[in-house]
Motif scaffolding. Structure first.
Motif, PDB file in Angstrom:
ATOM      1  N   VAL A 193       0.840  -1.200   0.000  1.00 23.20           N
ATOM      2  CA  VAL A 193       0.000   0.000   0.000  1.00 23.20           C
ATOM      3  C   VAL A 193       0.873   1.247   0.000  1.00 23.20           C
ATOM      4  CG1 VAL A 193      -1.695   1.327   1.322  1.00 23.20           C
ATOM      5  CG2 VAL A 193      -1.946  -1.157   1.097  1.00 23.20           C
ATOM      6  N   GLN A 194       1.939   1.239   0.798  1.00 24.25           N
ATOM      7  CA  GLN A 194       2.809   2.405   0.906  1.00 24.25           C
ATOM      8  C   GLN A 194       3.727   2.564  -0.302  1.00 24.25           C
ATOM      9  OE1 GLN A 194       2.473   0.056   3.335  1.00 24.25           O
ATOM     10  NE2 GLN A 194       1.076   1.286   4.603  1.00 24.25           N
ATOM     11  N   SER A 195       4.128   1.452  -0.923  1.00 16.37           N
ATOM     12  CA  SER A 195       5.045   1.500  -2.070  1.00 16.37           C
ATOM     13  C   SER A 195       4.471   0.671  -3.215  1.00 16.37           C
ATOM     14  CB  SER A 195       6.424   0.959  -1.662  1.00 16.37           C
ATOM     15  OG  SER A 195       6.961   1.707  -0.605  1.00 16.37           O
ATOM     16  N   ILE A 209     -10.519  13.462  -5.455  1.00 15.03           N
ATOM     17  CA  ILE A 209     -10.837  13.173  -4.066  1.00 15.03           C
ATOM     18  C   ILE A 209      -9.507  12.964  -3.360  1.00 15.03           C
ATOM     19  CG2 ILE A 209     -11.865  11.445  -2.527  1.00 15.03           C
ATOM     20  CD1 ILE A 209     -14.032  11.034  -4.579  1.00 15.03           C
ATOM     21  N   ALA A 210      -9.345  13.516  -2.185  1.00 11.46           N
ATOM     22  CA  ALA A 210      -8.060  13.464  -1.494  1.00 11.46           C
ATOM     23  C   ALA A 210      -7.590  12.027  -1.349  1.00 11.46           C
ATOM     24  CB  ALA A 210      -8.181  14.117  -0.121  1.00 11.46           C
ATOM     25  N   GLY A 211      -6.364  11.762  -1.792  1.00 13.76           N
ATOM     26  CA  GLY A 211      -5.789  10.441  -1.629  1.00 13.76           C
ATOM     27  C   GLY A 211      -6.310   9.413  -2.591  1.00 13.76           C
ATOM     28  N   ALA A 212      -6.786   9.815  -3.760  1.00 17.21           N
ATOM     29  CA  ALA A 212      -7.254   8.851  -4.755  1.00 17.21           C
ATOM     30  C   ALA A 212      -7.061   9.446  -6.142  1.00 17.21           C
ATOM     31  CB  ALA A 212      -8.725   8.501  -4.529  1.00 17.21           C
ATOM     32  N   GLY A 213      -6.827   8.587  -7.124  1.00 15.68           N
ATOM     33  CA  GLY A 213      -6.663   9.072  -8.490  1.00 15.68           C
ATOM     34  C   GLY A 213      -6.618   7.940  -9.489  1.00 15.68           C
ATOM     35  N   CYS A 249       5.174   9.697 -29.070  1.00 10.28           N
ATOM     36  CA  CYS A 249       6.267   8.762 -28.786  1.00 10.28           C
ATOM     37  C   CYS A 249       5.822   7.643 -27.854  1.00 10.28           C
ATOM     38  CB  CYS A 249       7.444   9.496 -28.146  1.00 10.28           C
ATOM     39  SG  CYS A 249       8.263  10.673 -29.228  1.00 10.28           S
ATOM     40  N   GLU A 250       4.699   7.844 -27.158  1.00 10.76           N
ATOM     41  CA  GLU A 250       4.277   6.912 -26.118  1.00 10.76           C
ATOM     42  C   GLU A 250       3.146   6.002 -26.585  1.00 10.76           C
ATOM     43  OE1 GLU A 250       4.612   9.158 -21.979  1.00 10.76           O
ATOM     44  OE2 GLU A 250       3.634  10.415 -23.502  1.00 10.76           O
ATOM     45  N   VAL A 251       3.093   4.826 -25.995  1.00 13.35           N
ATOM     46  CA  VAL A 251       2.012   3.862 -26.240  1.00 13.35           C
ATOM     47  C   VAL A 251       1.332   3.572 -24.909  1.00 13.35           C
ATOM     48  CG1 VAL A 251       1.450   1.514 -26.959  1.00 13.35           C
ATOM     49  CG2 VAL A 251       3.155   2.823 -28.226  1.00 13.35           C
ATOM     50  N   PRO A 252       0.012   3.766 -24.796  1.00 14.79           N
ATOM     51  CA  PRO A 252      -0.698   3.448 -23.547  1.00 14.79           C
ATOM     52  C   PRO A 252      -0.677   1.949 -23.256  1.00 14.79           C
ATOM     53  CG  PRO A 252      -2.005   4.908 -24.941  1.00 14.79           C
ATOM     54  CD  PRO A 252      -0.873   4.401 -25.793  1.00 14.79           C
ATOM     55  N   LEU A 253      -0.443   1.606 -21.992  1.00 14.53           N
ATOM     56  CA  LEU A 253      -0.400   0.199 -21.582  1.00 14.53           C
ATOM     57  C   LEU A 253      -1.546  -0.184 -20.655  1.00 14.53           C
ATOM     58  CD1 LEU A 253       3.400  -0.466 -20.881  1.00 14.53           C
ATOM     59  CD2 LEU A 253       2.096  -0.912 -22.966  1.00 14.53           C
ATOM     60  N   ALA A 254      -1.951   0.719 -19.759  1.00 14.47           N
ATOM     61  CA  ALA A 254      -2.982   0.363 -18.780  1.00 14.47           C
ATOM     62  C   ALA A 254      -3.428   1.617 -18.049  1.00 14.47           C
ATOM     63  CB  ALA A 254      -2.456  -0.669 -17.777  1.00 14.47           C
ATOM     64  N   VAL A 255      -4.615   1.543 -17.445  1.00  9.41           N
ATOM     65  CA  VAL A 255      -5.040   2.553 -16.473  1.00  9.41           C
ATOM     66  C   VAL A 255      -5.087   1.878 -15.112  1.00  9.41           C
ATOM     67  CG1 VAL A 255      -6.317   4.012 -18.070  1.00  9.41           C
ATOM     68  CG2 VAL A 255      -7.485   2.106 -16.958  1.00  9.41           C
ATOM     69  N   LEU A 256      -4.827   2.658 -14.081  1.00 14.07           N
ATOM     70  CA  LEU A 256      -4.856   2.106 -12.725  1.00 14.07           C
ATOM     71  C   LEU A 256      -5.543   3.086 -11.795  1.00 14.07           C
ATOM     72  CD1 LEU A 256      -2.349   3.450 -10.695  1.00 14.07           C
ATOM     73  CD2 LEU A 256      -1.073   2.513 -12.605  1.00 14.07           C
ATOM     74  N   TYR A 257      -6.159   2.537 -10.768  1.00 12.50           N
ATOM     75  CA  TYR A 257      -6.836   3.334  -9.748  1.00 12.50           C
ATOM     76  C   TYR A 257      -6.123   3.117  -8.432  1.00 12.50           C
ATOM     77  CZ  TYR A 257     -10.512   4.807  -6.461  1.00 12.50           C
ATOM     78  OH  TYR A 257     -11.203   5.415  -5.443  1.00 12.50           O
ATOM     79  N   TRP A 258      -5.730   4.224  -7.791  1.00 16.04           N
ATOM     80  CA  TRP A 258      -4.945   4.175  -6.552  1.00 16.04           C
ATOM     81  C   TRP A 258      -5.649   4.972  -5.469  1.00 16.04           C
ATOM     82  CZ3 TRP A 258      -2.971   8.018  -3.524  1.00 16.04           C
ATOM     83  CH2 TRP A 258      -2.031   7.649  -2.553  1.00 16.04           C
ATOM     84  N   VAL A 292      -5.932  -0.298  -6.483  1.00 21.12           N
ATOM     85  CA  VAL A 292      -7.197  -1.046  -6.371  1.00 21.12           C
ATOM     86  C   VAL A 292      -7.405  -1.926  -7.594  1.00 21.12           C
ATOM     87  CG1 VAL A 292      -9.694  -0.832  -6.106  1.00 21.12           C
ATOM     88  CG2 VAL A 292      -8.172   0.773  -4.942  1.00 21.12           C
ATOM     89  N   PHE A 293      -7.162  -1.365  -8.786  1.00 25.30           N
ATOM     90  CA  PHE A 293      -7.267  -2.188  -9.994  1.00 25.30           C
ATOM     91  C   PHE A 293      -6.316  -1.666 -11.058  1.00 25.30           C
ATOM     92  CE2 PHE A 293     -10.741   0.952 -10.864  1.00 25.30           C
ATOM     93  CZ  PHE A 293     -10.305   1.447 -12.086  1.00 25.30           C
ATOM     94  N   VAL A 294      -5.920  -2.587 -11.932  1.00 21.41           N
ATOM     95  CA  VAL A 294      -5.161  -2.265 -13.143  1.00 21.41           C
ATOM     96  C   VAL A 294      -5.986  -2.777 -14.312  1.00 21.41           C
ATOM     97  CG1 VAL A 294      -3.057  -2.683 -14.463  1.00 21.41           C
ATOM     98  CG2 VAL A 294      -2.930  -2.400 -11.981  1.00 21.41           C
ATOM     99  N   ASP A 295      -6.302  -1.908 -15.259  1.00 15.82           N
ATOM    100  CA  ASP A 295      -7.138  -2.278 -16.398  1.00 15.82           C
ATOM    101  C   ASP A 295      -6.349  -2.035 -17.682  1.00 15.82           C
ATOM    102  OD1 ASP A 295      -9.103  -2.396 -18.468  1.00 15.82           O
ATOM    103  OD2 ASP A 295     -10.658  -2.043 -16.971  1.00 15.82           O
ATOM    104  N   MET A 296      -5.890  -3.128 -18.318  1.00 21.80           N
ATOM    105  CA  MET A 296      -5.094  -2.989 -19.531  1.00 21.80           C
ATOM    106  C   MET A 296      -5.944  -2.621 -20.738  1.00 21.80           C
ATOM    107  SD  MET A 296      -2.191  -5.963 -19.512  1.00 21.80           S
ATOM    108  CE  MET A 296      -3.382  -7.297 -19.541  1.00 21.80           C
TER     109      MET A 296
END
Length: 428
Positions: free
Chosen positions: A67-69, A125-129, A234-243, A250-254
Protein backbone atom coordinates in the motif's frame (compact mmCIF):
# COMPACT_ATOMS: atom_id res chain seq x y z
CA UNK A 1 4.26 25.16 -59.63
CA UNK A 2 3.00 21.86 -61.14
CA UNK A 3 5.42 18.95 -61.49
CA UNK A 4 5.70 17.36 -64.89
CA UNK A 5 5.11 13.64 -65.33
CA UNK A 6 8.19 11.48 -64.72
CA UNK A 7 10.00 14.37 -63.00
CA UNK A 8 11.41 13.31 -59.61
CA UNK A 9 9.91 14.72 -56.42
CA UNK A 10 12.73 14.36 -53.86
CA UNK A 11 12.09 13.62 -50.21
CA UNK A 12 12.93 16.37 -47.75
CA UNK A 13 13.36 13.95 -44.85
CA UNK A 14 15.58 11.18 -46.21
CA UNK A 15 19.09 11.92 -47.41
CA UNK A 16 21.40 8.92 -47.89
CA UNK A 17 25.17 9.44 -47.99
CA UNK A 18 26.82 8.44 -51.27
CA UNK A 19 29.86 6.30 -50.44
CA UNK A 20 32.76 6.01 -52.90
CA UNK A 21 36.44 5.10 -52.71
CA UNK A 22 38.59 8.02 -51.73
CA UNK A 23 35.81 9.99 -50.04
CA UNK A 24 36.78 11.59 -46.73
CA UNK A 25 34.13 10.63 -44.17
CA UNK A 26 33.29 12.63 -41.06
CA UNK A 27 31.21 11.69 -38.07
CA UNK A 28 28.37 13.81 -39.45
CA UNK A 29 28.17 11.60 -42.56
CA UNK A 30 27.75 8.41 -40.54
CA UNK A 31 25.24 10.14 -38.28
CA UNK A 32 23.26 11.19 -41.35
CA UNK A 33 23.21 7.58 -42.54
CA UNK A 34 21.97 6.43 -39.13
CA UNK A 35 19.22 9.06 -39.16
CA UNK A 36 18.18 7.95 -42.65
CA UNK A 37 17.88 4.35 -41.48
CA UNK A 38 15.82 5.41 -38.46
CA UNK A 39 13.44 7.41 -40.65
CA UNK A 40 13.03 4.46 -43.02
CA UNK A 41 12.31 2.11 -40.11
CA UNK A 42 9.85 4.66 -38.70
CA UNK A 43 7.97 4.81 -42.02
CA UNK A 44 7.71 1.03 -41.98
CA UNK A 45 6.43 1.18 -38.41
CA UNK A 46 3.78 3.72 -39.43
CA UNK A 47 2.68 1.43 -42.27
CA UNK A 48 2.18 -1.41 -39.77
CA UNK A 49 0.29 0.80 -37.33
CA UNK A 50 0.68 1.81 -33.69
CA UNK A 51 -0.20 -0.26 -30.64
CA UNK A 52 1.02 -3.28 -28.71
CA UNK A 53 2.44 -6.05 -30.89
CA UNK A 54 2.81 -8.64 -28.11
CA UNK A 55 3.52 -8.90 -24.39
CA UNK A 56 3.79 -5.77 -22.20
CA UNK A 57 1.09 -7.12 -19.90
CA UNK A 58 0.68 -5.06 -16.73
CA UNK A 59 -0.22 -6.54 -13.34
CA UNK A 60 0.22 -5.62 -9.71
CA UNK A 61 3.57 -7.03 -8.56
CA UNK A 62 2.85 -10.00 -6.24
CA UNK A 63 6.30 -9.77 -4.64
CA UNK A 64 7.03 -6.05 -4.30
CA UNK A 65 3.73 -4.17 -4.18
CA UNK A 66 2.54 -2.67 -0.89
CA UNK A 67 0.00 0.00 0.00
CA UNK A 68 2.81 2.41 0.91
CA UNK A 69 5.05 1.50 -2.07
CA UNK A 70 2.92 0.48 -5.07
CA UNK A 71 4.74 -1.57 -7.72
CA UNK A 72 3.61 -2.87 -11.12
CA UNK A 73 5.04 -5.82 -13.05
CA UNK A 74 5.38 -5.62 -16.84
CA UNK A 75 6.16 -8.60 -19.05
CA UNK A 76 8.59 -8.47 -22.00
CA UNK A 77 7.05 -7.29 -25.23
CA UNK A 78 7.05 -5.00 -28.23
CA UNK A 79 5.01 -1.92 -29.13
CA UNK A 80 5.03 0.58 -31.99
CA UNK A 81 4.29 4.24 -31.32
CA UNK A 82 2.53 6.70 -33.63
CA UNK A 83 5.90 7.92 -34.93
CA UNK A 84 6.64 4.39 -36.14
CA UNK A 85 9.26 3.81 -33.43
CA UNK A 86 9.74 0.35 -31.92
CA UNK A 87 9.57 0.02 -28.13
CA UNK A 88 11.15 -3.23 -26.97
CA UNK A 89 11.16 -4.43 -23.35
CA UNK A 90 13.41 -7.48 -23.13
CA UNK A 91 12.91 -8.65 -19.54
CA UNK A 92 10.24 -8.84 -16.87
CA UNK A 93 10.34 -5.44 -15.19
CA UNK A 94 8.94 -4.12 -11.92
CA UNK A 95 8.08 -0.42 -11.96
CA UNK A 96 7.88 1.44 -8.63
CA UNK A 97 5.23 4.16 -8.35
CA UNK A 98 6.51 6.53 -5.67
CA UNK A 99 4.05 8.59 -3.64
CA UNK A 100 4.87 12.14 -2.53
CA UNK A 101 5.85 12.79 1.09
CA UNK A 102 3.08 13.24 3.64
CA UNK A 103 2.22 16.62 5.03
CA UNK A 104 0.63 18.41 2.07
CA UNK A 105 -2.31 20.52 3.10
CA UNK A 106 -5.75 19.52 1.91
CA UNK A 107 -6.28 22.71 -0.12
CA UNK A 108 -3.42 22.02 -2.51
CA UNK A 109 -3.94 19.81 -5.57
CA UNK A 110 -0.83 17.65 -6.02
CA UNK A 111 -0.11 14.57 -8.11
CA UNK A 112 -0.36 11.29 -6.24
CA UNK A 113 2.95 9.99 -7.58
CA UNK A 114 6.23 11.89 -7.79
CA UNK A 115 7.12 10.23 -11.10
CA UNK A 116 4.09 11.69 -12.92
CA UNK A 117 5.62 14.35 -15.17
CA UNK A 118 4.52 16.67 -16.56
CA UNK A 119 1.94 17.34 -13.85
CA UNK A 120 -1.70 17.44 -14.88
CA UNK A 121 -4.30 19.32 -12.88
CA UNK A 122 -7.79 18.05 -12.21
CA UNK A 123 -10.52 17.41 -9.67
CA UNK A 124 -9.48 14.74 -7.19
CA UNK A 125 -10.84 13.17 -4.07
CA UNK A 126 -8.06 13.46 -1.49
CA UNK A 127 -5.79 10.44 -1.63
CA UNK A 128 -7.25 8.85 -4.75
CA UNK A 129 -6.66 9.07 -8.49
CA UNK A 130 -6.86 7.32 -11.85
CA UNK A 131 -3.66 7.17 -13.89
CA UNK A 132 -2.55 6.17 -17.35
CA UNK A 133 0.64 4.12 -17.62
CA UNK A 134 2.59 4.58 -20.86
CA UNK A 135 5.76 3.22 -22.40
CA UNK A 136 8.07 5.47 -24.41
CA UNK A 137 11.58 5.51 -25.90
CA UNK A 138 14.82 6.52 -24.22
CA UNK A 139 18.54 6.25 -24.95
CA UNK A 140 21.33 5.48 -22.51
CA UNK A 141 25.08 6.04 -23.12
CA UNK A 142 27.48 3.16 -22.56
CA UNK A 143 31.26 2.98 -22.55
CA UNK A 144 33.93 5.42 -23.67
CA UNK A 145 35.83 5.76 -26.94
CA UNK A 146 38.96 7.83 -27.49
CA UNK A 147 38.69 10.81 -29.80
CA UNK A 148 41.68 10.73 -32.16
CA UNK A 149 43.22 13.90 -33.53
CA UNK A 150 46.45 15.81 -33.89
CA UNK A 151 47.35 16.83 -30.35
CA UNK A 152 50.19 16.48 -27.86
CA UNK A 153 47.79 16.19 -24.92
CA UNK A 154 45.91 13.14 -23.67
CA UNK A 155 43.23 12.11 -26.13
CA UNK A 156 39.72 13.08 -24.97
CA UNK A 157 36.89 10.54 -24.79
CA UNK A 158 33.31 10.43 -25.97
CA UNK A 159 30.43 7.99 -25.62
CA UNK A 160 31.12 4.63 -27.24
CA UNK A 161 27.52 3.38 -27.64
CA UNK A 162 24.00 4.80 -27.50
CA UNK A 163 21.74 2.04 -26.19
CA UNK A 164 18.02 2.36 -27.09
CA UNK A 165 15.58 1.44 -24.35
CA UNK A 166 12.19 2.28 -22.90
CA UNK A 167 10.86 4.24 -19.97
CA UNK A 168 7.49 4.30 -18.22
CA UNK A 169 5.41 7.33 -17.29
CA UNK A 170 2.23 8.00 -15.34
CA UNK A 171 -0.31 10.54 -16.53
CA UNK A 172 -3.12 11.58 -14.21
CA UNK A 173 -6.58 11.40 -15.79
CA UNK A 174 -8.88 14.32 -15.06
CA UNK A 175 -12.19 13.10 -13.65
CA UNK A 176 -15.00 14.83 -11.86
CA UNK A 177 -15.23 14.32 -8.09
CA UNK A 178 -18.62 12.62 -8.60
CA UNK A 179 -17.04 10.15 -11.05
CA UNK A 180 -14.19 9.32 -8.68
CA UNK A 181 -16.69 8.96 -5.86
CA UNK A 182 -18.70 6.30 -7.74
CA UNK A 183 -16.13 3.58 -7.09
CA UNK A 184 -18.35 0.68 -8.22
CA UNK A 185 -18.76 2.11 -11.73
CA UNK A 186 -15.34 3.78 -12.00
CA UNK A 187 -13.51 1.04 -13.89
CA UNK A 188 -16.30 0.64 -16.45
CA UNK A 189 -16.75 4.41 -16.82
CA UNK A 190 -13.05 5.09 -17.46
CA UNK A 191 -12.88 2.25 -20.00
CA UNK A 192 -15.79 3.59 -22.05
CA UNK A 193 -14.43 7.14 -21.87
CA UNK A 194 -11.36 5.66 -23.55
CA UNK A 195 -13.51 3.78 -26.10
CA UNK A 196 -15.40 6.98 -26.91
CA UNK A 197 -18.84 5.61 -26.08
CA UNK A 198 -19.95 7.82 -23.22
CA UNK A 199 -22.91 10.17 -23.87
CA UNK A 200 -20.44 13.06 -24.28
CA UNK A 201 -18.43 11.20 -26.94
CA UNK A 202 -20.46 8.53 -28.73
CA UNK A 203 -18.57 8.14 -31.99
CA UNK A 204 -20.85 5.53 -33.55
CA UNK A 205 -24.07 7.39 -32.75
CA UNK A 206 -22.62 10.62 -34.13
CA UNK A 207 -21.61 8.93 -37.38
CA UNK A 208 -25.00 7.23 -37.81
CA UNK A 209 -26.77 10.54 -37.22
CA UNK A 210 -24.79 12.46 -39.83
CA UNK A 211 -22.15 10.57 -41.86
CA UNK A 212 -21.61 13.64 -44.09
CA UNK A 213 -20.52 15.80 -41.18
CA UNK A 214 -16.92 16.32 -40.03
CA UNK A 215 -15.04 13.00 -40.34
CA UNK A 216 -14.74 11.10 -37.05
CA UNK A 217 -11.00 10.50 -37.07
CA UNK A 218 -10.46 11.36 -33.39
CA UNK A 219 -12.62 10.47 -30.39
CA UNK A 220 -12.22 9.06 -26.91
CA UNK A 221 -10.03 9.94 -23.95
CA UNK A 222 -6.67 8.95 -25.50
CA UNK A 223 -7.24 11.19 -28.52
CA UNK A 224 -8.17 14.04 -26.16
CA UNK A 225 -4.93 13.58 -24.22
CA UNK A 226 -2.92 13.65 -27.46
CA UNK A 227 -4.75 16.74 -28.71
CA UNK A 228 -3.90 18.52 -25.45
CA UNK A 229 -0.26 17.34 -25.75
CA UNK A 230 -0.48 15.47 -22.46
CA UNK A 231 0.11 12.13 -24.20
CA UNK A 232 2.83 12.29 -26.87
CA UNK A 233 3.09 10.37 -30.13
CA UNK A 234 6.27 8.76 -28.79
CA UNK A 235 4.28 6.91 -26.12
CA UNK A 236 2.01 3.86 -26.24
CA UNK A 237 -0.70 3.45 -23.55
CA UNK A 238 -0.40 0.20 -21.58
CA UNK A 239 -2.98 0.36 -18.78
CA UNK A 240 -5.04 2.55 -16.47
CA UNK A 241 -4.86 2.11 -12.73
CA UNK A 242 -6.84 3.33 -9.75
CA UNK A 243 -4.94 4.18 -6.55
CA UNK A 244 -6.13 5.20 -3.09
CA UNK A 245 -4.17 6.12 0.02
CA UNK A 246 -5.93 3.44 2.10
CA UNK A 247 -5.84 0.53 -0.35
CA UNK A 248 -2.93 1.26 -2.68
CA UNK A 249 -3.54 0.03 -6.23
CA UNK A 250 -7.20 -1.05 -6.37
CA UNK A 251 -7.27 -2.19 -9.99
CA UNK A 252 -5.16 -2.26 -13.14
CA UNK A 253 -7.14 -2.28 -16.40
CA UNK A 254 -5.09 -2.99 -19.53
CA UNK A 255 -7.77 -3.25 -22.21
CA UNK A 256 -9.31 0.12 -21.47
CA UNK A 257 -6.34 1.61 -23.37
CA UNK A 258 -4.34 -1.31 -24.80
CA UNK A 259 -4.86 -1.81 -28.54
CA UNK A 260 -3.37 -4.23 -31.07
CA UNK A 261 -1.59 -2.64 -34.03
CA UNK A 262 -3.74 -1.81 -37.03
CA UNK A 263 -3.04 0.21 -40.22
CA UNK A 264 -4.21 3.78 -40.67
CA UNK A 265 -7.62 4.48 -42.17
CA UNK A 266 -7.95 4.20 -45.94
CA UNK A 267 -9.81 7.51 -46.13
CA UNK A 268 -10.67 9.99 -43.38
CA UNK A 269 -14.09 10.89 -44.79
CA UNK A 270 -15.52 7.45 -44.03
CA UNK A 271 -13.17 6.67 -41.15
CA UNK A 272 -15.52 4.57 -38.99
CA UNK A 273 -16.35 2.32 -41.95
CA UNK A 274 -13.00 2.38 -43.77
CA UNK A 275 -10.83 1.84 -40.69
CA UNK A 276 -9.93 -1.20 -38.61
CA UNK A 277 -10.05 0.91 -35.47
CA UNK A 278 -13.62 -0.05 -34.59
CA UNK A 279 -12.81 -3.76 -34.82
CA UNK A 280 -9.78 -3.27 -32.56
CA UNK A 281 -11.94 -1.35 -30.09
CA UNK A 282 -14.65 -4.03 -30.24
CA UNK A 283 -12.04 -6.64 -29.31
CA UNK A 284 -10.75 -4.40 -26.51
CA UNK A 285 -14.30 -3.94 -25.13
CA UNK A 286 -14.79 -7.70 -25.00
CA UNK A 287 -11.41 -8.36 -23.36
CA UNK A 288 -11.84 -5.47 -20.90
CA UNK A 289 -15.17 -6.88 -19.70
CA UNK A 290 -13.82 -10.43 -19.40
CA UNK A 291 -10.81 -9.19 -17.43
CA UNK A 292 -13.03 -7.20 -15.07
CA UNK A 293 -15.51 -10.02 -14.36
CA UNK A 294 -12.60 -12.47 -13.92
CA UNK A 295 -11.16 -10.13 -11.29
CA UNK A 296 -14.58 -9.97 -9.61
CA UNK A 297 -14.75 -13.78 -9.46
CA UNK A 298 -11.14 -14.19 -8.31
CA UNK A 299 -10.88 -11.32 -5.81
CA UNK A 300 -14.51 -10.65 -4.93
CA UNK A 301 -16.11 -7.22 -4.76
CA UNK A 302 -15.59 -6.44 -1.10
CA UNK A 303 -19.11 -7.18 0.10
CA UNK A 304 -21.98 -8.82 -1.76
CA UNK A 305 -21.84 -12.40 -3.02
CA UNK A 306 -21.39 -12.75 -6.77
CA UNK A 307 -24.81 -14.37 -7.14
CA UNK A 308 -26.49 -11.24 -5.76
CA UNK A 309 -24.76 -8.80 -8.13
CA UNK A 310 -26.87 -6.88 -10.64
CA UNK A 311 -25.04 -5.75 -13.77
CA UNK A 312 -26.04 -2.12 -13.29
CA UNK A 313 -24.36 -2.11 -9.86
CA UNK A 314 -20.94 -2.16 -11.56
CA UNK A 315 -21.47 -1.55 -15.27
CA UNK A 316 -22.96 1.29 -17.29
CA UNK A 317 -21.93 -0.45 -20.51
CA UNK A 318 -21.44 -4.05 -21.59
CA UNK A 319 -19.62 -5.21 -24.73
CA UNK A 320 -21.71 -6.30 -27.70
CA UNK A 321 -21.05 -9.91 -26.63
CA UNK A 322 -19.58 -11.43 -23.49
CA UNK A 323 -19.32 -14.48 -21.23
CA UNK A 324 -20.33 -14.78 -17.57
CA UNK A 325 -19.65 -17.79 -15.40
CA UNK A 326 -22.70 -19.06 -13.51
CA UNK A 327 -22.51 -19.72 -9.77
CA UNK A 328 -25.89 -21.32 -9.14
CA UNK A 329 -24.23 -24.54 -7.95
CA UNK A 330 -21.20 -22.96 -6.25
CA UNK A 331 -21.75 -19.21 -5.59
CA UNK A 332 -17.99 -18.65 -5.60
CA UNK A 333 -17.82 -19.68 -9.27
CA UNK A 334 -19.78 -16.81 -10.74
CA UNK A 335 -23.05 -14.95 -11.12
CA UNK A 336 -26.77 -15.69 -11.12
CA UNK A 337 -28.06 -14.57 -14.51
CA UNK A 338 -31.52 -13.83 -13.05
CA UNK A 339 -29.88 -11.27 -10.77
CA UNK A 340 -27.20 -10.09 -13.19
CA UNK A 341 -29.77 -9.15 -15.85
CA UNK A 342 -32.38 -7.98 -13.35
CA UNK A 343 -34.68 -5.28 -14.75
CA UNK A 344 -33.20 -5.80 -18.25
CA UNK A 345 -35.22 -6.84 -21.28
CA UNK A 346 -33.98 -10.27 -22.36
CA UNK A 347 -35.28 -13.58 -23.61
CA UNK A 348 -34.80 -16.54 -21.26
CA UNK A 349 -31.59 -18.45 -22.09
CA UNK A 350 -31.78 -20.72 -25.12
CA UNK A 351 -29.28 -23.22 -26.45
CA UNK A 352 -26.92 -22.54 -29.32
CA UNK A 353 -24.27 -24.72 -30.92
CA UNK A 354 -20.61 -24.12 -30.16
CA UNK A 355 -19.91 -24.10 -33.90
CA UNK A 356 -21.48 -20.63 -34.02
CA UNK A 357 -19.38 -19.08 -31.25
CA UNK A 358 -16.41 -17.80 -33.22
CA UNK A 359 -18.51 -16.32 -36.02
CA UNK A 360 -20.86 -14.73 -33.49
CA UNK A 361 -18.06 -12.98 -31.61
CA UNK A 362 -16.29 -11.81 -34.77
CA UNK A 363 -19.58 -10.28 -35.88
CA UNK A 364 -20.12 -8.69 -32.46
CA UNK A 365 -16.80 -6.78 -32.69
CA UNK A 366 -18.42 -4.35 -35.12
CA UNK A 367 -21.56 -3.76 -33.05
CA UNK A 368 -21.84 -0.96 -30.48
CA UNK A 369 -21.68 -1.77 -26.77
CA UNK A 370 -24.83 -2.33 -24.74
CA UNK A 371 -25.92 0.82 -22.93
CA UNK A 372 -27.68 -0.49 -19.83
CA UNK A 373 -29.54 2.79 -19.31
CA UNK A 374 -31.57 2.16 -22.49
CA UNK A 375 -32.99 -1.25 -21.43
CA UNK A 376 -32.80 -2.55 -25.00
CA UNK A 377 -33.24 -6.26 -25.64
CA UNK A 378 -30.41 -8.71 -24.89
CA UNK A 379 -30.07 -12.27 -26.16
CA UNK A 380 -28.87 -14.79 -23.55
CA UNK A 381 -27.54 -18.21 -24.58
CA UNK A 382 -26.25 -21.46 -23.18
CA UNK A 383 -23.82 -23.44 -25.31
CA UNK A 384 -24.93 -27.00 -25.94
CA UNK A 385 -21.47 -28.57 -25.57
CA UNK A 386 -20.97 -26.93 -22.17
CA UNK A 387 -24.28 -28.07 -20.67
CA UNK A 388 -24.12 -31.53 -22.25
CA UNK A 389 -20.64 -32.17 -20.82
CA UNK A 390 -21.80 -31.04 -17.36
CA UNK A 391 -24.83 -33.36 -17.56
CA UNK A 392 -22.66 -36.34 -18.54
CA UNK A 393 -19.76 -35.74 -16.12
CA UNK A 394 -19.77 -37.32 -12.70
CA UNK A 395 -16.53 -35.52 -11.79
CA UNK A 396 -14.34 -32.71 -13.19
CA UNK A 397 -17.20 -31.06 -15.05
CA UNK A 398 -16.45 -27.72 -16.73
CA UNK A 399 -17.69 -24.44 -15.29
CA UNK A 400 -21.23 -23.55 -16.33
CA UNK A 401 -21.40 -20.32 -18.32
CA UNK A 402 -23.77 -18.22 -20.38
CA UNK A 403 -23.18 -15.61 -23.02
CA UNK A 404 -25.10 -12.49 -23.88
CA UNK A 405 -25.21 -10.38 -27.03
CA UNK A 406 -26.55 -7.07 -28.21
CA UNK A 407 -30.16 -7.53 -29.31
CA UNK A 408 -29.30 -6.00 -32.69
CA UNK A 409 -27.22 -9.10 -33.52
CA UNK A 410 -29.14 -11.85 -35.31
CA UNK A 411 -30.72 -14.48 -33.04
CA UNK A 412 -28.61 -17.65 -32.84
CA UNK A 413 -31.01 -20.04 -31.10
CA UNK A 414 -33.17 -21.34 -33.95
CA UNK A 415 -33.20 -25.15 -34.09
CA UNK A 416 -32.15 -26.69 -37.42
CA UNK A 417 -33.01 -30.20 -38.55
CA UNK A 418 -30.05 -32.63 -38.27
CA UNK A 419 -27.85 -29.89 -36.79
CA UNK A 420 -29.29 -29.61 -33.26
CA UNK A 421 -29.65 -32.16 -30.47
CA UNK A 422 -33.30 -32.77 -29.58
CA UNK A 423 -32.75 -32.39 -25.81
CA UNK A 424 -30.50 -29.30 -26.22
CA UNK A 425 -32.50 -27.40 -28.79
CA UNK A 426 -35.24 -24.80 -28.80
CA UNK A 427 -38.72 -25.31 -30.14
CA UNK A 428 -41.43 -22.92 -31.23
Amino acid sequence: MPVNLLNPVPSKKIRSVNFFNGRLLAGEDLTTEQVTNRIAHGLLGKAIGDGVVYGLEVTISPQSNTVQSPVLSITPGLAINKNGGSLLLETNTDVALVRPPDGTNGNTVTPIFQDCTPTQTGNYIAGAGVYLLTIGPTTSPEGLAEVSGVSTTTAPCNTKYNIPGVQFRLISIDLQASELGDVNHLRNLVAYKCFGFTPQSNSQAAFATDPFNTPLTTYGLMDDLRANQVLTNCEVPLAVLYWTADQGIVFVDMWAVRRPVFPHTATEMWAPLASRRRMAEGLAMFLQFQEQVSDMVEFGVGGPALTSIVATDYFQYLPAAGFISIGNINPLDGFDYLQFFKNRTYRNPVFMEGAKLEQLFHTALLYPPIDLSLKELLWVYQVRENQETIDNSATSAPLLYMLFTNGQIAFQGNARYDLNYFNYANYV
